[in-house]
Design a protein around this motif. Sequence first.
Motif, PDB file in Angstrom:
ATOM      1  N   GLU A 315       0.841  -1.197   0.000  1.00 16.68           N
ATOM      2  CA  GLU A 315       0.000   0.000   0.000  1.00 16.68           C
ATOM      3  C   GLU A 315       0.871   1.240   0.000  1.00 16.68           C
ATOM      4  O   GLU A 315       1.843   1.334   0.766  1.00 16.68           O
ATOM      5  N   SER A 316       0.522   2.199  -0.851  1.00 17.27           N
ATOM      6  CA  SER A 316       1.283   3.442  -0.907  1.00 17.27           C
ATOM      7  C   SER A 316       0.497   4.498  -1.686  1.00 17.27           C
ATOM      8  O   SER A 316      -0.279   4.160  -2.587  1.00 17.27           O
ATOM      9  N   GLU A 317       0.706   5.758  -1.345  1.00 14.22           N
ATOM     10  CA  GLU A 317       0.165   6.850  -2.148  1.00 14.22           C
ATOM     11  C   GLU A 317       1.127   7.237  -3.255  1.00 14.22           C
ATOM     12  O   GLU A 317       0.787   8.053  -4.119  1.00 14.22           O
ATOM     13  N   ASP A 318       2.302   6.635  -3.264  1.00 16.11           N
ATOM     14  CA  ASP A 318       3.327   6.898  -4.279  1.00 16.11           C
ATOM     15  C   ASP A 318       3.288   5.768  -5.308  1.00 16.11           C
ATOM     16  O   ASP A 318       3.777   4.667  -5.053  1.00 16.11           O
ATOM     17  N   LYS A 319       2.702   6.051  -6.456  1.00 17.08           N
ATOM     18  CA  LYS A 319       2.526   4.994  -7.458  1.00 17.08           C
ATOM     19  C   LYS A 319       3.857   4.465  -7.970  1.00 17.08           C
ATOM     20  O   LYS A 319       4.031   3.247  -8.127  1.00 17.08           O
TER      21      LYS A 319
END
Length: 499
Positions: A315-319
Amino acid sequence: MSKVFKDIKRLVKYGIYSELIYDEDYDYCINQLCHLLQVEFDDEDINDSYIVDEPSLLLNPLLDRAFELHLFNPNTVTQRDLFESKIMDIIQLKPSTINNDFWDLYDTFYGPLEATSYFYELSKKSNYIKTSRTNKNIRWKSNTKYGLLDMTINLSKPEKDPKDIIAQGNKTSNGYPKCLLCKETVGFYGHSSHPGRSNHRIISLKLNNEDFYLQYSPYVYYNEHCIVFMKDHTPMNVTIDTFKRLFDFVDQFPHYFLGSNAGLPIVGGSILSHEHYQGGNYKFPIEDAKILKSFTISNTRFKQLYWPLSVIRLESEDKDEIIDYAEKLYEFWAQYTNEEAGIYSHTNGTPHNAITPIARKEEDLYILDMTLRNNLTSDAFPLGIFHPHPENHHIKKENIGLIEVMGLSVLPARLKTELETIKNALVNKDTLPQELDIHRSWFNELQKVYNGEDINDFINNQVTIKFMKCIEDSGVFKQTDVGIKLFDKFIKEFENALN
């Protein structure tokens, strides 16, 4: 007015009512169908308001007429489906118009949600998705130690033998179209071994600056079950481009998930010869799986799931970062061997480790479930060591693909009648008929534990337990004390490799 002509008019009016065609197409469609079915035109109007939700009732008399005219032969479901697809093509817009309408809707206020809803409804109304059949599929949910599992008995698609899937994946096709997923199937009449695709429509996409197409599965295992396939007939494979394509798709369609089967036989999908992914607008049981352990590196969270198969969630907001770590995890697993767990990355130069990745997006958070797979075989397990074991084949023999990885079973149609016979035998304390000998051992077990409770709930729960065992069989690290310890070791070694 002849009955056939009246049915033709009703079908064309259905097409207009269902927005498959426009009012201006009325005369064209009437003339085309009259010529096809050799019916004299009659200008008398029909005075009824005979409107249906799906066209199968209107199509059956027209198909009977076509058979009488020797327009197809023999009068089998396969041949009727082929000709039905041809009829429905006449009352449907051309592929280019539908593609343009899709993207026009995409660019409106409602965006991707409105566009996919339009295309999904069109696929049902055109009878490409035969809801008169798929609605008969049997569905239920049962609770297990992993949470709820979604259970389906699919009555609209034949059961595939894993050996046939391997053979088809190795086959070099010189035919036309090369496979069931090729873009050239659009408008293709079909034949005895290729379903009718005259009324088939697809939507053009760009993923990772590559040409892809979107279609819906005619068998719809779940809501808005879509298939995204590459323009070129290229074999299935998982690379860094796979992760880029998956996240590019969920950026464009954030209400959908998209996943890839592994590119190897046994642990892969049913079509290995053409690069494709599966997605849709549906919440699967795996999304609610418990988290055993987790750790964070930079902006990415790694979670070890309590699930029948071995899954690591990123999971991450940084693709870009999550794609980078997904590639590193895939490369690490591809070379990983653990003799204690019976995992060998290669034998005689042949690779065995693979990944089933599934991507989705929740607001700004990118989520990727990475399922570890291995396709080793042995004398005891010729169809796969990490594949449903022989004692469970009476319920599920097919490959465990990404849909079942996520906790939704797709069980063969034969079970509908077989399970009814088993229920009756249990309730009436009869013996099991000889023709159901494949269930004999299981039936003997059921007799010992059945205490007269509701027979339908009892059998549903027992079938769910069997399916759970099938996907447990497919897990490389088992959910046992030893298996979890070995999984922990793998994750620790991977974490150390990143530092």
